[in-house]
Design a protein around this motif. Structure first.
Motif, PDB file in Angstrom:
ATOM      1  N   LEU A 185       0.795  -1.218   0.000  1.00  0.00           N
ATOM      2  CA  LEU A 185       0.000   0.000   0.000  1.00  0.00           C
ATOM      3  C   LEU A 185       0.832   1.274   0.000  1.00  0.00           C
ATOM      4  CD1 LEU A 185      -2.767  -0.992   2.571  1.00  0.00           C
ATOM      5  CD2 LEU A 185      -2.795  -1.222   0.109  1.00  0.00           C
ATOM      6  N   PRO A 203      -2.748   3.983   4.859  1.00  0.00           N
ATOM      7  CA  PRO A 203      -4.015   4.499   4.322  1.00  0.00           C
ATOM      8  C   PRO A 203      -4.592   5.621   5.180  1.00  0.00           C
ATOM      9  CG  PRO A 203      -3.999   2.103   4.310  1.00  0.00           C
ATOM     10  CD  PRO A 203      -2.779   2.525   5.072  1.00  0.00           C
ATOM     11  N   ARG A 228     -10.392  -3.017  -4.880  1.00  0.00           N
ATOM     12  CA  ARG A 228      -9.487  -3.384  -5.968  1.00  0.00           C
ATOM     13  C   ARG A 228     -10.071  -3.191  -7.361  1.00  0.00           C
ATOM     14  NH1 ARG A 228      -7.900  -9.024  -3.183  1.00  0.00           N
ATOM     15  NH2 ARG A 228     -10.112  -8.804  -2.703  1.00  0.00           N
ATOM     16  N   ARG A 232      -6.228   1.143  -3.168  1.00  0.00           N
ATOM     17  CA  ARG A 232      -5.723   0.563  -1.930  1.00  0.00           C
ATOM     18  C   ARG A 232      -6.867   0.024  -1.076  1.00  0.00           C
ATOM     19  NH1 ARG A 232      -1.920   5.610   0.085  1.00  0.00           N
ATOM     20  NH2 ARG A 232      -0.335   5.512  -1.561  1.00  0.00           N
ATOM     21  N   ALA A 252      -4.757   5.884  -5.726  1.00  0.00           N
ATOM     22  CA  ALA A 252      -4.763   5.538  -4.304  1.00  0.00           C
ATOM     23  C   ALA A 252      -6.049   4.853  -3.867  1.00  0.00           C
ATOM     24  CB  ALA A 252      -4.530   6.780  -3.450  1.00  0.00           C
TER      25      ALA A 252
END
Length: 244
Positions: free
Chosen positions: A26, A30, A74, A71, A68
Motif C-alpha cells: 500500500l 491508508p 481493488r 488501496r 490511491a
C-alpha cells in the motif's frame, strides 16, 4: 481474525462480511477506510445518479489520487458489491404470523420500493446472481421464511420471491424515470387536444374514453402499486391453497 485469502471468491465478498483480506503493498499508511470510500460512492450516486459513481470521482471526493483509491477496493466491481450492501441496508422487520403472510409480503415489497425511493440508482446496479452478502441475504431470508411458513416449498418460495423482487424493481424504475423525465405529460392540455381526435380516428375507443375522463396518465400512483401487488399475492395464494 486471520486474514482471508479471497482469491477464489467473487469481488467484494470477503470485504462485505468485514473480513480482513490480503492486499498488495500500500505504500503510505491508508488515510481513509473502505467504509469512507463506500459512503462517498453512495453520496455521489444519490446526488447525480449511477453514472456519477466512478472511481476517479470517488477518489476526488475523499481527497485521494485516482490510483490511491485502489488501496481500499481493488475494482469497480468490488465497489458495486459493497455499495449495494450499504444502500439496501438491513431487511425490514416482518410479521411472524404465518397466517398473515400477505401482510408480511406486502411490507417486504413496499420496503424495497422505499429503499429505491431513497436511492433511486439501486435499480441500475447489475444483478450478479443470488444474494451472498449479509444485508441482501437478510432480505432473502425474511421473505423466504414468510413464504415457506405459509406452506410453500423452498423452491416455490424463492420463485415467488423473484416475482415480488422483480415487481418492486420494475415499479421503482418506472416511477423514477417518469419523475425525472423532461417530456410533456400526456395529461397536458396540448397533448390531450392533439391525441383525442386521432385516437377516435384509429378506433382506439378505450384509450379515447380514458383520455376524455382524465384517466390516461403517465404517473404511477399508490393505487397502481397496490393493485399490481394484490394480483401477484392472489396468484401466490392460489398456489398456497393447492398445497393445503
Amino acid at each position: 481474525m486471520p486474514i482471508t485469502d479471497d482469491a477464489e471468491l467473487p469481488p467484494g465478498l470477503a470485504l462485505a462480511w468485514s473480513l480482513p483480506v490480503k492486499a498488495g503493498k500500500l505504500g503510505r499508511k491508508p488515510s481513509q477506510s473502505v467504509e469512507q470510500v463506500v459512503a462517498a460512492a453512495v453520496e455521489l450516486a444519490d446526488a447525480d445518479g449511477f453514472a456519477a459513481m466512478s472511481m476517479p470521482k470517488i477518489a476526488q471526493k475523499i481527497g485521494l489520487t485516482a490510483n490511491a483509491i485502489y488501496r481500499y477496493v481493488r475494482s469497480r466491481d468490488e465497489l458495486l458489491v459493497l455499495v449495494a450492501e450499504a444502500a439496501w441496508g438491513p431487511a425490514p422487520e416482518l410479521l411472524p404470523d404465518a397466517r398473515d403472510w400477505r401482510a408480511a409480503a406486502t411490507i417486504w415489497t413496499r420496503a424495497m420500493l422505499d429503499r429505491c425511493e431513497v436511492h433511486p440508482w439501486l435499480c441500475d446496479l447489475p444483478v450478479r446472481g443470488a444474494p451472498v452478502t449479509p444485508n441482501l441475504l437478510g432480505w432473502a431470508e425474511a421473505i423466504l421464511k414468510v413464504l415457506t411458513g405459509a406452506g410453500l416449498t423452498p423452491g416455490e418460495a424463492i420463485a415467488c420471491a423473484f416475482l415480488l423482487d422483480g415487481y418492486a424493481r420494475q415499479l421503482a424504475t418506472t416511477r423514477r424515470d417518469v419523475r425525472e423525465s423532461t417530456a410533456t405529460s400526456v395529461q397536458s392540455a396540448a397533448v390531450t387536444k392533439f391525441l383525442e381526435p386521432r385516437l377516435q380516428e384509429l378506433g382506439y375507443s378505450v384509450l379515447a374514453a380514458m383520455m376524455a375522463g382524465n384517466e390516461y396518465t403517465d404517473e404511477v400512483v399508490d393505487d397502481d402499486v397496490a393493485f399490481g401487488l394484490e394480483r401477484i399475492l392472489d396468484g401466490i395464494d392460489v398456489l398456497i391453497a393447492t398445497k393445503r
